[in-house]
Scaffold this motif. Structure first.
Motif, PDB file in Angstrom:
ATOM      1  N   PRO A  82      12.154  -5.351   1.158  1.00 15.96           N
ATOM      2  CA  PRO A  82      11.964  -6.559   1.969  1.00 15.96           C
ATOM      3  C   PRO A  82      10.881  -6.371   3.028  1.00 15.96           C
ATOM      4  O   PRO A  82      10.700  -5.274   3.575  1.00 15.96           O
ATOM      5  CB  PRO A  82      13.341  -6.767   2.615  1.00 15.96           C
ATOM      6  N   ASP A  83      10.164  -7.445   3.306  1.00 21.91           N
ATOM      7  CA  ASP A  83       9.105  -7.392   4.311  1.00 21.91           C
ATOM      8  C   ASP A  83       9.631  -6.883   5.649  1.00 21.91           C
ATOM      9  O   ASP A  83       8.930  -6.180   6.381  1.00 21.91           O
ATOM     10  CB  ASP A  83       8.491  -8.781   4.506  1.00 21.91           C
ATOM     11  N   SER A  84      10.865  -7.245   5.981  1.00 19.34           N
ATOM     12  CA  SER A  84      11.426  -6.860   7.278  1.00 19.34           C
ATOM     13  C   SER A  84      11.606  -5.359   7.410  1.00 19.34           C
ATOM     14  O   SER A  84      11.709  -4.836   8.522  1.00 19.34           O
ATOM     15  CB  SER A  84      12.774  -7.557   7.481  1.00 19.34           C
ATOM     16  N   LEU A  85      11.645  -4.644   6.281  1.00 18.75           N
ATOM     17  CA  LEU A  85      11.919  -3.211   6.292  1.00 18.75           C
ATOM     18  C   LEU A  85      10.738  -2.364   5.856  1.00 18.75           C
ATOM     19  O   LEU A  85      10.736  -1.148   6.066  1.00 18.75           O
ATOM     20  CB  LEU A  85      13.103  -2.907   5.366  1.00 18.75           C
ATOM     21  N   ALA A  86       9.754  -2.982   5.238  1.00 18.80           N
ATOM     22  CA  ALA A  86       8.698  -2.217   4.568  1.00 18.80           C
ATOM     23  C   ALA A  86       7.905  -1.334   5.520  1.00 18.80           C
ATOM     24  O   ALA A  86       7.600  -0.177   5.204  1.00 18.80           O
ATOM     25  CB  ALA A  86       7.762  -3.171   3.833  1.00 18.80           C
ATOM     26  N   ASP A  87       7.556  -1.853   6.696  1.00 20.16           N
ATOM     27  CA  ASP A  87       6.676  -1.096   7.581  1.00 20.16           C
ATOM     28  C   ASP A  87       7.327   0.180   8.099  1.00 20.16           C
ATOM     29  O   ASP A  87       6.636   1.143   8.434  1.00 20.16           O
ATOM     30  CB  ASP A  87       6.243  -1.963   8.769  1.00 20.16           C
ATOM     31  N   VAL A 120      14.036   5.877   2.568  1.00 20.82           N
ATOM     32  CA  VAL A 120      14.828   5.687   3.783  1.00 20.82           C
ATOM     33  C   VAL A 120      14.467   4.333   4.376  1.00 20.82           C
ATOM     34  O   VAL A 120      13.297   4.060   4.658  1.00 20.82           O
ATOM     35  CB  VAL A 120      14.561   6.797   4.817  1.00 20.82           C
ATOM     36  N   LEU A 121      15.471   3.488   4.539  1.00 19.97           N
ATOM     37  CA  LEU A 121      15.298   2.183   5.176  1.00 19.97           C
ATOM     38  C   LEU A 121      15.860   2.265   6.585  1.00 19.97           C
ATOM     39  O   LEU A 121      16.961   2.776   6.788  1.00 19.97           O
ATOM     40  CB  LEU A 121      16.014   1.094   4.378  1.00 19.97           C
ATOM     41  N   ARG A 122      15.110   1.737   7.553  1.00 25.87           N
ATOM     42  CA  ARG A 122      15.500   1.898   8.955  1.00 25.87           C
ATOM     43  C   ARG A 122      15.547   0.545   9.655  1.00 25.87           C
ATOM     44  O   ARG A 122      14.639   0.183  10.401  1.00 25.87           O
ATOM     45  CB  ARG A 122      14.538   2.858   9.649  1.00 25.87           C
ATOM     46  N   ALA A 151      20.276  -8.492  10.931  1.00 28.33           N
ATOM     47  CA  ALA A 151      19.661  -9.186   9.795  1.00 28.33           C
ATOM     48  C   ALA A 151      18.933  -8.204   8.886  1.00 28.33           C
ATOM     49  O   ALA A 151      18.959  -8.348   7.652  1.00 28.33           O
ATOM     50  CB  ALA A 151      18.703 -10.264  10.298  1.00 28.33           C
ATOM     51  N   GLU A 152      18.299  -7.206   9.468  1.00 26.71           N
ATOM     52  CA  GLU A 152      17.603  -6.218   8.646  1.00 26.71           C
ATOM     53  C   GLU A 152      18.589  -5.313   7.908  1.00 26.71           C
ATOM     54  O   GLU A 152      18.303  -4.860   6.795  1.00 26.71           O
ATOM     55  CB  GLU A 152      16.645  -5.402   9.514  1.00 26.71           C
ATOM     56  N   VAL A 153      19.743  -5.038   8.505  1.00 19.78           N
ATOM     57  CA  VAL A 153      20.780  -4.306   7.768  1.00 19.78           C
ATOM     58  C   VAL A 153      21.216  -5.123   6.553  1.00 19.78           C
ATOM     59  O   VAL A 153      21.407  -4.584   5.452  1.00 19.78           O
ATOM     60  CB  VAL A 153      21.989  -3.991   8.669  1.00 19.78           C
ATOM     61  N   GLN A 154      21.359  -6.421   6.739  1.00 19.60           N
ATOM     62  CA  GLN A 154      21.715  -7.278   5.607  1.00 19.60           C
ATOM     63  C   GLN A 154      20.650  -7.199   4.517  1.00 19.60           C
ATOM     64  O   GLN A 154      20.972  -7.111   3.324  1.00 19.60           O
ATOM     65  CB  GLN A 154      21.884  -8.722   6.088  1.00 19.60           C
ATOM     66  N   ASP A 155      19.382  -7.227   4.919  1.00 16.51           N
ATOM     67  CA  ASP A 155      18.299  -7.094   3.935  1.00 16.51           C
ATOM     68  C   ASP A 155      18.398  -5.754   3.206  1.00 16.51           C
ATOM     69  O   ASP A 155      18.183  -5.674   1.990  1.00 16.51           O
ATOM     70  CB  ASP A 155      16.939  -7.197   4.632  1.00 16.51           C
ATOM     71  N   ALA A 156      18.710  -4.700   3.953  1.00 21.17           N
ATOM     72  CA  ALA A 156      18.791  -3.371   3.351  1.00 21.17           C
ATOM     73  C   ALA A 156      19.933  -3.280   2.348  1.00 21.17           C
ATOM     74  O   ALA A 156      19.790  -2.695   1.268  1.00 21.17           O
ATOM     75  CB  ALA A 156      18.958  -2.314   4.447  1.00 21.17           C
ATOM     76  N   VAL A 157      21.075  -3.850   2.690  1.00 18.91           N
ATOM     77  CA  VAL A 157      22.222  -3.808   1.781  1.00 18.91           C
ATOM     78  C   VAL A 157      21.931  -4.621   0.523  1.00 18.91           C
ATOM     79  O   VAL A 157      22.254  -4.196  -0.598  1.00 18.91           O
ATOM     80  CB  VAL A 157      23.487  -4.307   2.498  1.00 18.91           C
ATOM     81  N   ARG A 158      21.319  -5.779   0.685  1.00 20.15           N
ATOM     82  CA  ARG A 158      20.976  -6.579  -0.502  1.00 20.15           C
ATOM     83  C   ARG A 158      19.988  -5.832  -1.392  1.00 20.15           C
ATOM     84  O   ARG A 158      20.080  -5.883  -2.622  1.00 20.15           O
ATOM     85  CB  ARG A 158      20.400  -7.926  -0.066  1.00 20.15           C
ATOM     86  N   PHE A 159      19.033  -5.139  -0.767  1.00 20.22           N
ATOM     87  CA  PHE A 159      18.090  -4.348  -1.549  1.00 20.22           C
ATOM     88  C   PHE A 159      18.819  -3.233  -2.294  1.00 20.22           C
ATOM     89  O   PHE A 159      18.570  -2.989  -3.478  1.00 20.22           O
ATOM     90  CB  PHE A 159      17.014  -3.760  -0.634  1.00 20.22           C
ATOM     91  N   PRO A 216       0.840  -1.199   0.000  1.00 18.25           N
ATOM     92  CA  PRO A 216       0.000   0.000   0.000  1.00 18.25           C
ATOM     93  C   PRO A 216       0.874   1.248   0.000  1.00 18.25           C
ATOM     94  O   PRO A 216       1.840   1.349   0.740  1.00 18.25           O
ATOM     95  CB  PRO A 216      -0.783  -0.124   1.318  1.00 18.25           C
ATOM     96  N   ALA A 217       0.551   2.188  -0.864  1.00 16.20           N
ATOM     97  CA  ALA A 217       1.347   3.412  -0.947  1.00 16.20           C
ATOM     98  C   ALA A 217       0.438   4.583  -1.245  1.00 16.20           C
ATOM     99  O   ALA A 217      -0.513   4.472  -2.009  1.00 16.20           O
ATOM    100  CB  ALA A 217       2.405   3.293  -2.040  1.00 16.20           C
ATOM    101  N   ARG A 218       0.755   5.692  -0.631  1.00 15.75           N
ATOM    102  CA  ARG A 218      -0.050   6.878  -0.842  1.00 15.75           C
ATOM    103  C   ARG A 218       0.197   7.472  -2.228  1.00 15.75           C
ATOM    104  O   ARG A 218       1.258   7.299  -2.820  1.00 15.75           O
ATOM    105  CB  ARG A 218       0.298   7.930   0.210  1.00 15.75           C
ATOM    106  N   VAL A 219      -0.795   8.201  -2.722  1.00 16.21           N
ATOM    107  CA  VAL A 219      -0.656   8.850  -4.025  1.00 16.21           C
ATOM    108  C   VAL A 219       0.531   9.804  -4.015  1.00 16.21           C
ATOM    109  O   VAL A 219       1.331   9.848  -4.947  1.00 16.21           O
ATOM    110  CB  VAL A 219      -1.952   9.606  -4.379  1.00 16.21           C
TER     111      VAL A 219
END
Length: 755
Positions: A310-315, A341-343, A348-356, A291-294
């Motif tokens: 990644p799901d781990s970062l999306a929210d 901005v990924l937070r 493990a989430e940093v790893q997801d962010a770098v792969r993304f 879901p994304a705003r206009v």
């Protein structure tokens, strides 16, 4: 109704009974333990046998680590919207972005009225809900600096201060069944949250149609609205799969307080549903979308696969316009406008962010710690920023040996405050607001440098997420080449996620702030250099000079003396008093955390544009060099000219021991100017011939010639070889890129010879 393609989520819907008192919280812990994504609670403030739901959410938040939290749904007539918005934002900040807001228009009006709430008609309750959503979003919108005036007849604020902004855009889910409520959901809400027992056959299809039509009429994409459903244990895997693929439901929340059913739901049902829905979507060609705003979609840039976050970062991901995004438009000295901005909150989430980031490498990449970087470009325009601020733990492993473990998101003031009670300190720059991650990989010139060396000299090991997303541990024994490179050129090799230091035993220190008449600038600089070089190693200091006014110039000096004896402090400082007339002086006996924190405030950062600074190192402040400094200041080419002390313990470390190679220098120089002030021309002509090397943390110029000056030739050759090994495609290229393609190249730039 087609599948909206939203990521699947699974949660629990727990009754907040207060007997046994801990049962709801225990069930929440089980929900997290069994892998569920969300825990929710009913909200009936008029029920004395129930815990207050908001208090329970806060208690559960403190006892859990990962799971998202929500009321299901909160009783809006008994929860004032502006106060609820601040409570939600506060809990979201404290939990690192785990709050969701399920709200309803109200029911059980006799009970609500008995508690002091206003009885509303069905039509009035819908209007009140719309007003409440406007008020809550207004409170969260700190991008607007004006006072908030929002709402209407039932809920209104008039001149309220905004904030705090939550840690992430808190979604508002509405419990809706009737047409007007469904239309409101499609118009302004982020999600639809009905309960299966209250639905008749066909209600989900009809509800989706009403929501979608209202969304389109409001200029929204129906996919902006998440579809959630409270289900019962009677729904089978096949039922849930059908609800996902045929009705567009993506979040399934199991109602019930049986721990065995929670375990089964997390262990068996959720994985089976995920697998079946994935197969079904693959057959139908349905792509997973979020879901994304206009407004967010309209500002999206090419080159970023937003659907692939990644799901781990999306929210917790932020885009322009999201609450909290404004934090990433201004650092301490520079501005920015990142596209995404990924937070991450975990390694493990940093790893997801770098792969993304590696999959989206056509845009700039910044690594953000505390926003103090002058040259680090942790912010960017139109790129990806990975904020490691949540990895901010400071842990004393062994006070006797000084062994400490620190996350990259901690500030050095936080570190000092944690270490001071143990009689420990790590030399760490001169401003406590600086983040650990950037300074601990660049060098670290601090106010204890002459007695304890650089920050990197106390580093004993580091964990780094490499360009391919793998985690590497580097120390003198394990991956020693990487350990060598990280100490001075770390930004080129990955994202540091944990540091282990050996802190020094440091008691109270003398802290002197002096103001000199430096009108005879060349003479003052030369005398300052000679005095500091001759000083006891326990003395470290720096001076700051500016253009001056009315024919006079003043120098502000900061000196730290590592001694807790007042007489010794005065004795070691006395030679400095003879350098030039003293205009002001202050000397106190204090602790290192007070020294490093003396200029730190909790104010928001307001940097904008791009700073312009130059950096270099010199062995001595010679008459020729001092004359060049005076000419630059007289020409008003620099408005802030700093000379920081090296030497002492810094020089005890062999030059080839770390990627930082300038151990012979006694001073590091940093000057701020503007693009048009003439700093570059005068710097290159008057000062550069006397310098060797530069400190990357204070240099904003770019290009291979700058990198060539930053490292001695042999160091740079080794760094290029290591870059080829650890980051051959140059993912980490936005912070003084060491190009592996130039292995064996002769830059032709003189960088000096390290001692």
């Amino acid at each position: 109704m087609p599948d909206y393609g939203h990521p699947l989520r699974f949660g629990s819907f727990i009754t907040p009974r207060n007997r046994p008192v801990s049962r709801p919280a225990d069930l929440a812990l089980l929900s997290e333990e069994h892998g569920l994504d969300l825990v929710t609670f009913q909200d009936h403030p008029y029920q004395p046998q129930f815990h207050d739901t908001w208090t329970l959410l806060a208690w559960v938040a403190a006892r859990t680590e990962r799971i998202a939290l929500a009321g299901n749904v909160l009783n809006l007539p008994l929860r004032q919207p502006a106060v609820l918005a601040r409570a939600a934002a506060s809990l979201d900040l404290l939990t690192g972005g785990r709050v969701r807001l399920g709200i309803g228009a109200g029911g059980f009006w006799d009970a609500i009225a008995a508690m002091g709430g206003k009885r509303l008609t069905p039509a009035e309750s819908v209007d009140a809900l719309r007003e409440a959503i406007e008020v809550m979003r207004g409170i969260w919108n700190t991008d607007d600096t004006g006072l908030l005036r929002a709402g209407g007849v039932h809920h209104r604020v008039d001149g309220a201060k905004r904030g705090p902004a939550p840690a992430h855009p808190i979604p508002i889910w509405v419990g809706a069944y009737k047409k007007r409520m469904l239309e409101l959901t499609g118009t302004v809400a982020d999600g639809w949250l009905p309960s299966m027992p209250y639905l008749k056959p066909g209600d989900i299809t009809r509800g989706n149609a009403i929501i979608d039509a209202a969304a389109k009429a409001a200029g929204r994409d129906p996919r902006e609205i998440e579809r959630l459903l409270n289900i019962t244990p009677q729904e089978s895997v096949e039922d849930i799969v059908s609800l996902a693929l045929d009705e567009g439901i993506s979040t399934f929340i199991l109602a019930g307080d049986d721990p065995r059913l929670l375990e089964r739901f997390g262990r068996d049902v959720a994985p089976a549903v995920r697998e079946a829905v994935e197969r079904g979507r693959a057959r139908r060609g349905t792509a997973t979308v979020r879901p994304a705003r206009v407004k967010a979609r309209s500002s999206r840039v090419p080159g970023i696969d937003y659907a692939g976050i990644p799901d781990s970062l999306a929210d917790r991901a932020l885009e322009p316009g999201d609450p909290g995004y404004a934090r990433y438009t201004a650092g301490y000295l520079r501005g920015g406008a990142p596209a995404l901005v990924l937070r991450p909150r975990t390694v493990a989430e940093v790893q997801d962010a770098v792969r993304f980031a590696a999959r989206n490498r056509d845009v700039p990449l910044g690594i953000f710690s505390a926003g103090h970087g002058i040259s680090g470009r942790s912010l960017n325009n139109g790129g990806i920023v990975i904020d490691v601020g949540a990895l901010n733990a400071v842990e004393v492993l062994d006070a006797e040996s000084g062994r400490v473990r620190i996350g990259p998101g901690a500030r050095w003031l936080d570190v000092a405050r944690e270490l001071t009670p143990h009689g420990l300190a790590i030399t760490s720059g001169d401003h406590g607001g600086v983040g650990v991650g950037g300074l601990a990989t660049a060098g670290g010139v601090g106010l204890l440098a002459r007695s304890h060396g650089l920050t990197i000299d106390h580093l004993r090991s580091v964990d780094v997420v490499l360009a391919d997303g793998t985690l590497a541990h580097a120390s003198a024994e394990e991956n020693p080449d990487l350990f060598w490179a990280v100490r001075g050129a770390g930004a080129n090799f990955g994202v540091a996620v944990s540091f282990e230091f050996e802190a020094a035993h440091v008691g109270k220190v003398g802290f002197a702030q002096l103001v000199f008449d430096a009108t005879d600038t060349a003479g003052f600089v030369q005398r300052w250099g000679a005095t500091l070089e001759a000083a006891d190693r326990r003395v470290t200091g720096e001076i700051i000079l500016g253009p001056g006014q009315g024919g006079r110039r003043f120098a502000q000096a900061i000196l730290v003396v590592e001694s807790d004896d007042p007489d010794t402090i005065v004795e070691l400082l006395q030679p400095f008093a003879d350098i030039a007339p003293l205009m002001q002086q202050s000397v106190v006996l204090t602790t290192y955390d007070e020294v490093i924190g003396f200029a730190v405030t909790d104010d928001e950062q307001h940097g904008f544009g791009e700073p312009h600074s130059r950096s270099g190192m010199v062995e001595h402040l010679t008459p020729e060099f001092a004359k060049g400094v005076a000419e630059i200041l007289d020409a008003r080419a620099s408005y802030f000219f700093a000379i920081r002390a090296l030497g002492g313990k810094v020089a005890d470390v062999p030059a080839d021991a770390t990627a930082w190679g300038w151990r012979r220098a006694n001073f590091t120089i940093g000057a701020f100017g503007t693009r048009n002030s003439g700093l570059d021309e005068r710097w290159d002509t008057l000062l550069l011939p006397h310098m060797e090397g530069l400190y990357l943390s204070f240099e904003t110029s770019r290009g291979p010639e700058v990198v060539a000056r930053a490292f001695p030739p042999a160091h740079l050759a080794r760094l290029r070889e290591l870059k080829h090994r650890y980051d051959p495609t140059g993912l980490f290229r936005d912070n003084f890129f060491i190009d592996p393609a130039e292995r064996g190249a002769d830059t032709g730039v003189s960088a000096g010879v390290p001692a």
